[in-house]
Design a protein around this motif. Structure first.
Motif, PDB file in Angstrom:
ATOM      1  N   THR A  31      -5.468   8.294  -0.592  1.00  0.00           N
ATOM      2  CA  THR A  31      -6.366   7.765   0.433  1.00  0.00           C
ATOM      3  C   THR A  31      -7.467   8.788   0.709  1.00  0.00           C
ATOM      4  O   THR A  31      -7.216  10.003   0.680  1.00  0.00           O
ATOM      5  CB  THR A  31      -5.622   7.461   1.735  1.00  0.00           C
ATOM      6  N   SER A  43      -4.634   4.964  -7.382  1.00  0.00           N
ATOM      7  CA  SER A  43      -4.935   4.255  -6.140  1.00  0.00           C
ATOM      8  C   SER A  43      -4.049   4.677  -4.976  1.00  0.00           C
ATOM      9  O   SER A  43      -4.257   4.244  -3.844  1.00  0.00           O
ATOM     10  CB  SER A  43      -4.783   2.744  -6.360  1.00  0.00           C
ATOM     11  N   SER A  51       0.836  -1.205   0.000  1.00  0.00           N
ATOM     12  CA  SER A  51       0.000   0.000   0.000  1.00  0.00           C
ATOM     13  C   SER A  51       0.869   1.253   0.000  1.00  0.00           C
ATOM     14  O   SER A  51       1.896   1.312   0.696  1.00  0.00           O
ATOM     15  CB  SER A  51      -0.918   0.015   1.224  1.00  0.00           C
ATOM     16  N   THR A  86      -9.790   8.171  -8.046  1.00  0.00           N
ATOM     17  CA  THR A  86      -8.968   7.317  -7.177  1.00  0.00           C
ATOM     18  C   THR A  86      -8.880   5.895  -7.727  1.00  0.00           C
ATOM     19  O   THR A  86      -7.958   5.158  -7.380  1.00  0.00           O
ATOM     20  CB  THR A  86      -9.532   7.278  -5.741  1.00  0.00           C
ATOM     21  N   HIS A  96     -10.786   9.856   3.317  1.00  0.00           N
ATOM     22  CA  HIS A  96     -11.572   9.697   4.541  1.00  0.00           C
ATOM     23  C   HIS A  96     -12.565  10.844   4.614  1.00  0.00           C
ATOM     24  O   HIS A  96     -12.222  11.996   4.331  1.00  0.00           O
ATOM     25  CB  HIS A  96     -10.674   9.722   5.782  1.00  0.00           C
TER      26      HIS A  96
END
Length: 678
Positions: free
Chosen positions: A394, A391, A359, A387, A396
């Motif tokens: 991130t 990738s 990741s 995204t 949120h």
């Protein structure tokens, strides 16, 4: 109408079965040449290629890696021209850089693949090429591309020599145990010194000088020799012949009509239209609608597979080998269904999923909010699709009293953040507000109550609003990076001073040759994330290069600084900073806010505070009516009475009045913050 009729007539002639479609029959607005005719015909007629023509020994998968602006995309253009994949014209510049932001900035942002066909010594070869980015912020794209390759072309500028990202990319390929072909580009430049660069490569990378290939990608000099080296030095893909289908998704894009288009690398078996496949990540089943290769445009094939002729005396059956790189369309309509690093396999033939990708670790966080809250759902959809293609970002969910509902996004660097924002505007027509960039800090809690609340003693802080009080924390930790600087020796003094000002610790210093030096420093990430690169370029007249890698966390004296307007904190402008730089940052923000906030009918106190302590203040004066204009003389007490009444009214307004910071003021302050030390 006449033009449309002429165009239709030309297309009819192009698609006619007559074999003699000469370049003379092409109109001036269409590209000339037999390659162009073939390309136009196949793109319109969806002519399918038979991949069985290329046994595994004739396959080469490779990437082009280099520092920024060393000529990767130009070399890719020449390789496509030489092999006849694209027509040779003066307009072939950055053919594989398809994004508008890439053409505007002149850099590669997304790794792009293309399959090219080449005949060497009477044997037809299929070469799968991947052009990669060169900037440190997009190193995740490079590492993903290398997973589908068996070798790399390492391009080095004959004038600039080895730079910081050259070193980083070399070690990515070296650790992946890939074959490395060193290529020295731009030998046609006046100040080119290929002999010096060859010595640098031998000293740093332990690659013999005789293995280096000198080329000029712009003029096409010796480029064909690079293709020959690819065939000779890079091994064909390997896999177990008995394996069922095992395909790695290493990139994906979204098409409004066909859904998700996944770029895959085969590590076993074969895949063709009509196959039932399953995703190891989502467990969902799909039917393959189309498979093909990129040349560099999508070119459908009957199947993605390879064959190796059976040994002499065997039954004569074909032995299938994997290793091909191509694309797949399987009716995936949701962007969440195509996870990069996912493994695809045939229905009822499950396999052990591939390791996938490590990741990406975000280095910079920023809040993103729609300018108008009615655009929230549209922005959400745009973020999901973008995204999918990137990738490493991130996402949120987050909210703010001033800016409304939004998201907290994690990026690999400041340039990555700027490019992502630009792609949102260009590709999805979305206008957004980005807050000031921050880095992820950690806190080791000492309060039993907080440990019970969070469920662990060490927490990560990506939003200043989550910063715990110092009384409940035993230690704060800040992220660090190991930075590599390559510079001409005459700028060493200035650069060392700059690094010391940014709280950096020197780890190593190595002379690459008599003119260039490589410095290694341990930096706090917060000190380099905004403006260090620009300051370095300015001090070195543009000659120094910079690259960094994660180096964990270290203890630091961190504090949270709040911005108060008439005593009320503004959450969006809160920042986490080192104690030594609190006063300068607070004074700067107060001055900028004074210029950005519109004046009110009452006085506004703009303050920077650490806890209860005010460290900086600016005062925005109120609009004031001249209440004594009607007094033409008389007793002074009348004048003082009017002024006293006005002061009492202003005091009351200040108590009950709310200071609303306009969104454009937020944008101006946050943008100027990135220009603080330039």
């Amino acid at each position: 109408m006449a033009l449309a009729g002429r165009t239709a007539a030309w297309w009819a002639r192009l698609r006619s079965p007559c074999p003699a479609v000469a370049p003379l029959c092409l109109p001036p607005w269409l590209p000339a040449g037999p390659v162009a005719c073939e390309r136009l015909y196949s793109s319109r007629g969806k002519e399918k290629l038979d991949m069985l023509m290329y046994p595994v020994e004739s396959i080469r998968n490779f990437s082009i890696i280099a520092h920024v602006d060393h000529g990767k995309s130009t070399l890719a253009d020449r390789l496509l021209e030489i092999t006849g994949t694209i027509a040779k014209t003066d307009r072939n510049k950055q053919v594989l850089d398809k994004l508008q932001v890439e053409r505007e900035r002149g850099i590669t942002v997304k790794a792009q693949s293309a399959s090219i066909f080449y005949n060497h010594e009477g044997v037809n070869y299929l070469l799968n090429l991947i052009d990669t980015p060169g900037h440190v912020d997009f190193s995740y794209e490079v590492s993903r591309s290398l997973s589908a390759c068996q070798g790399v072309i390492l391009v080095v500028d004959a004038n600039e020599g080895i730079q910081a990202q050259t070193v980083a990319n070399f070690y990515l390929a070296f650790e992946a145990q890939l074959a490395i072909i060193p290529v020295i580009n731009k030998i046609d430049l006046k100040n080119a010194d290929p002999e010096r660069v060859e010595k640098q490569i031998e000293k740093l990378f332990d690659i013999p000088i005789e293995e280096c290939v000198r080329i000029s990608a712009k003029r096409g000099t010796n480029v064909e020799k690079v293709l020959q080296k690819v065939i000779e030095k890079i091994p064909p893909p390997q896999c177990n012949t008995a394996d069922p289908l095992k395909a790695l998704v290493f990139d994906s894009t979204f098409d409004h009509y066909r859904g998700v288009i996944a770029n895959i690398a085969l590590f076993g078996g074969e895949i063709e239209k009509g196959h039932k496949i399953v995703s190891a990540h989502t467990k969902k089943r799909y039917e393959v609608n189309e498979v093909g290769i990129l040349t560099p445009n999508e070119q459908p094939t009957h199947k993605l597979t390879f064959q190796k002729l059976a040994p002499h005396g065997s039954s004569g059956k074909k032995i299938r080998y994997a290793g091909q790189v191509g694309y797949l369309i399987a009716g995936m309509k949701e962007v969440t269904e195509a996870q990069i690093g996912d493994t695809l396999f045939l229905y009822k033939q499950p396999v052990e999923p591939l390791p996938g990708f490590k990741s990406a670790k975000p280095m910079v966080f920023a809040g993103m909010y729609p300018v108008d809250q009615t655009e929230y759902n549209n922005l959400k959809s745009a973020l999901e699709r973008l995204t999918l293609n990137d990738s490493s970002v991130t996402v949120h969910r987050d909210s703010s009293l001033a800016l409304g509902a939004g998201w907290r996004l994690g990026f690999l660097g400041l340039l990555h953040m700027e490019v992502f924002n630009q792609r949102l505007e260009q590709e999805y027509n979305m206008s957004v507000i980005l807050t000031a960039p921050t880095v992820p800090y950690k806190a080791i809690l000492s309060s039993e109550k907080l440990i019970k609340e969070y469920g662990k003693a060490e927490i990560t802080i990506i939003n200043p609003a989550q910063f715990p009080d110092k009384l409940s924390v035993s230690e704060y930790l800040e992220p660090t990076v190991l930075g590599t600087i390559v510079t001409p020796h005459e700028y060493i003094g200035k650069i060392i001073t700059l690094c010391q000002d940014r709280r950096a610790v020197q780890k190593d210093m190595l002379y690459i040759d008599e003119r260039r030096v490589m410095l290694k420093y341990l930096f706090p990430l917060n000190e380099i994330v905004v403006d260090f690169y620009d300051a370095l370029k300015s001090l070195s007249s543009g000659y120094a290069s910079f690259d960094y890698e994660d180096a964990g966390y270290q203890a630091a004296d961190l504090i949270k600084m709040d911005i108060l307007l008439n005593g009320n904190p503004v959450e969006e402008l809160s920042t986490i900073i080192h104690n030594d730089k609190a006063y300068a940052t607070g004074k700067f923000l107060c001055e900028r806010l004074k210029d950005a906030i519109p004046r009110q009918l009452f006085e506004i106190a703009i303050q920077a505070a650490i806890g209860k302590k005010i460290i900086a203040r600016e005062t925005l004066k109120a609009y004031r009516k001249n209440v004594v204009a009607k007094c033409y003389g008389g007793d002074i007490t009348r004048r003082m009475k009017l002024l006293k009444r006005q002061a009492e009214g202003k005091k009351l307004m200040r108590k009950i009045g709310n200071v609303e910071v306009p969104k454009d003021a937020f944008i101006r302050v946050l943008k100027r913050q990135t220009d603080r030390d330039r």
